[in-house]
Design an enzyme around this catalytic site. Sequence first.
Site, PDB file in Angstrom:
ATOM      1  N   SER A 179       0.793  -1.263  -0.071  1.00 55.83           N
ATOM      2  CA  SER A 179      -0.052  -0.065  -0.079  1.00 55.83           C
ATOM      3  C   SER A 179       0.850   1.208   0.025  1.00 55.83           C
ATOM      4  O   SER A 179       0.447   2.349  -0.734  1.00 55.83           O
ATOM      5  CB  SER A 179      -1.037   0.054   1.181  1.00 55.83           C
ATOM      6  OG  SER A 179      -0.255  -0.209   2.451  1.00 55.83           O
ATOM      7  N   HIS A 207      -5.189  -2.838  -3.018  1.00 61.36           N
ATOM      8  CA  HIS A 207      -5.031  -2.087  -3.827  1.00 61.36           C
ATOM      9  C   HIS A 207      -5.009  -2.297  -5.448  1.00 61.36           C
ATOM     10  O   HIS A 207      -4.513  -1.743  -6.472  1.00 61.36           O
ATOM     11  CB  HIS A 207      -3.506  -1.258  -3.772  1.00 61.36           C
ATOM     12  CG  HIS A 207      -3.753  -0.663  -2.501  1.00 61.36           C
ATOM     13  ND1 HIS A 207      -4.046   1.072  -2.012  1.00 61.36           N
ATOM     14  CD2 HIS A 207      -3.433  -0.898  -1.124  1.00 61.36           C
ATOM     15  CE1 HIS A 207      -4.189   0.873  -0.886  1.00 61.36           C
ATOM     16  NE2 HIS A 207      -3.655  -0.010  -0.304  1.00 61.36           N
ATOM     17  N   LYS A 242     -11.750   1.300  -1.940  1.00 61.98           N
ATOM     18  CA  LYS A 242     -10.744   1.831  -2.856  1.00 61.98           C
ATOM     19  C   LYS A 242     -11.142   1.807  -4.393  1.00 61.98           C
ATOM     20  O   LYS A 242     -12.169   2.630  -4.779  1.00 61.98           O
ATOM     21  CB  LYS A 242      -9.434   1.184  -2.706  1.00 61.98           C
ATOM     22  CG  LYS A 242      -8.799   1.545  -1.150  1.00 61.98           C
ATOM     23  CD  LYS A 242      -7.945   0.592  -0.538  1.00 61.98           C
ATOM     24  CE  LYS A 242      -7.680   1.278   0.935  1.00 61.98           C
ATOM     25  NZ  LYS A 242      -7.213   0.414   1.751  1.00 61.98           N
TER      26      LYS A 242
HETATM   27  C1  PLP Z   1      -7.120   0.255   3.330  1.00 63.24           C
HETATM   28  C2  PLP Z   1      -6.486  -1.143   3.574  1.00 63.24           C
HETATM   29  C3  PLP Z   1      -6.991  -2.013   4.510  1.00 63.24           C
HETATM   30  C4  PLP Z   1      -8.310  -1.652   5.342  1.00 63.24           C
HETATM   31  O1  PLP Z   1      -9.257  -1.678   4.592  1.00 63.24           O
HETATM   32  P1  PLP Z   1     -10.705  -0.785   4.990  1.00 63.24           P
HETATM   33  O2  PLP Z   1     -11.749  -1.194   4.326  1.00 63.24           O
HETATM   34  O3  PLP Z   1     -10.245   0.715   4.675  1.00 63.24           O
HETATM   35  O4  PLP Z   1     -10.699  -0.717   6.467  1.00 63.24           O
HETATM   36  C5  PLP Z   1      -6.470  -3.398   4.549  1.00 63.24           C
HETATM   37  N1  PLP Z   1      -5.625  -3.670   3.563  1.00 63.24           N
HETATM   38  C6  PLP Z   1      -4.760  -2.948   2.977  1.00 63.24           C
HETATM   39  C7  PLP Z   1      -3.641  -3.371   2.388  1.00 63.24           C
HETATM   40  C8  PLP Z   1      -5.214  -1.551   2.824  1.00 63.24           C
HETATM   41  O5  PLP Z   1      -4.664  -0.644   2.009  1.00 63.24           O
END
Ligand code: PLP
Length: 401
Positions: A179, A207, A242
Amino acid sequence: MTWLTEFDTRLADLDAAHLTRRRRVVVPEAGARMTVNGRSMLAFCSNDYLGLAGHPALKAAVHEAVDRYGVGSGASPMVSGYSAANAALEAELAEFVQLPRALYFYAGYATNASIVPALVGAGDAIFSDALNHACLIDGARLSKASIHRFDHADLAALDAQLAAEPARRKLIISDAVFSMDGDVADIAALRALADRHDALLLLDDAHGFGVLGPQGRGALAAAGLTGVNASPRVLYMATLGKALGVAGAFVAGPDTLVEWLLQKTRSYTYATAAPALLAEALRAALRIVGSSEGDQRRAHLQALIARLRDGLAPGADAAIDAAGWALMPSDTAVQPLVIGDNAASLRVMASLQDDGLWVPAIRPPTVPVGTARLRIALSAAHQADEVDLLVRALRSLARGV
Ligand SMILES: *Cc1c(COP(=O)(O)O)cnc(C)c1O
């Protein structure tokens, strides 16, 4: 005497180390612009990689869902919170990622923090990439299994750790797209190691889902490990806040493992189900992601990534290189420019802000000490000339260093 007074000092210490985090109040505008603390800015910090968060089809789906289901789900999915919309979404997610079954959660953090302890416990062993997301790390800690951390992407080290570990139950956990770095894990090699050492592999594709692979089916599909090539020892997890533009997460994989997670994941059982209005927004998002519109959005995003790299990658601009700034090697929408020092990265962020450009500085402990960076996130919502604007601003700031 009370230790409660120490919180003041501890907050001051954070401030002195440039580690205080401050929130900004935002209102979305058209495209990638946002009103930030009252001022219009061009944002390079959203994970809405396909620009779907404000899409008319998603809004329409929510309006219809509210009329049909109301707003809240009212209960855990184990009681009365499992709406027809949530059930339909699970089936569509499983089909989309070409895996037997999917389970839909209200948030990604809660998913990983809770499925890891459902899979392994005391006496078992976890193998974790050093750059994994915090929620995988927290899940590993909660599990009480022993944790082996391997250097980022060092699969020879992972192989050796797996070979040396006497525990019978072994779980490898890894981000699929990292990330804060934007690089993609070698998923085929991870799967081969899982096979060789009779381990389970959990991949977090927060992502990559929606962006990578054919029709945006994600990093596992891009590695060719779904459908007839799906492995009985791979669990695929992705978030839905995302590229899908909404919120939530899901885990998908073999029927038995997903059924086990349904039975044993505490954040699933003991939390109110995601509202049907979100599930319906997600079903609409999924239809777009898998359509020719999705292909166009991904193609536009790829073109923007290439444009940014042409302008900033090592060798592209002497001043950027001379300043010691380095765009990390990444083919994804996450394009980190490493500045190094915490205060320096904050200064660059502030200067960009003066130009109306919002790029977040990411500092330790989110990234390793000495690698503070600007995490440039591109989106299909950006225009080519907006990327050019950012490139010019950074090149000119580098000249002033
Ligand atoms: C954003 C993210 C999460 C968390 O997900 P949310 O739905 O925002 O709680 C988990 N793993 C990774 C790699 C992330 O980037």
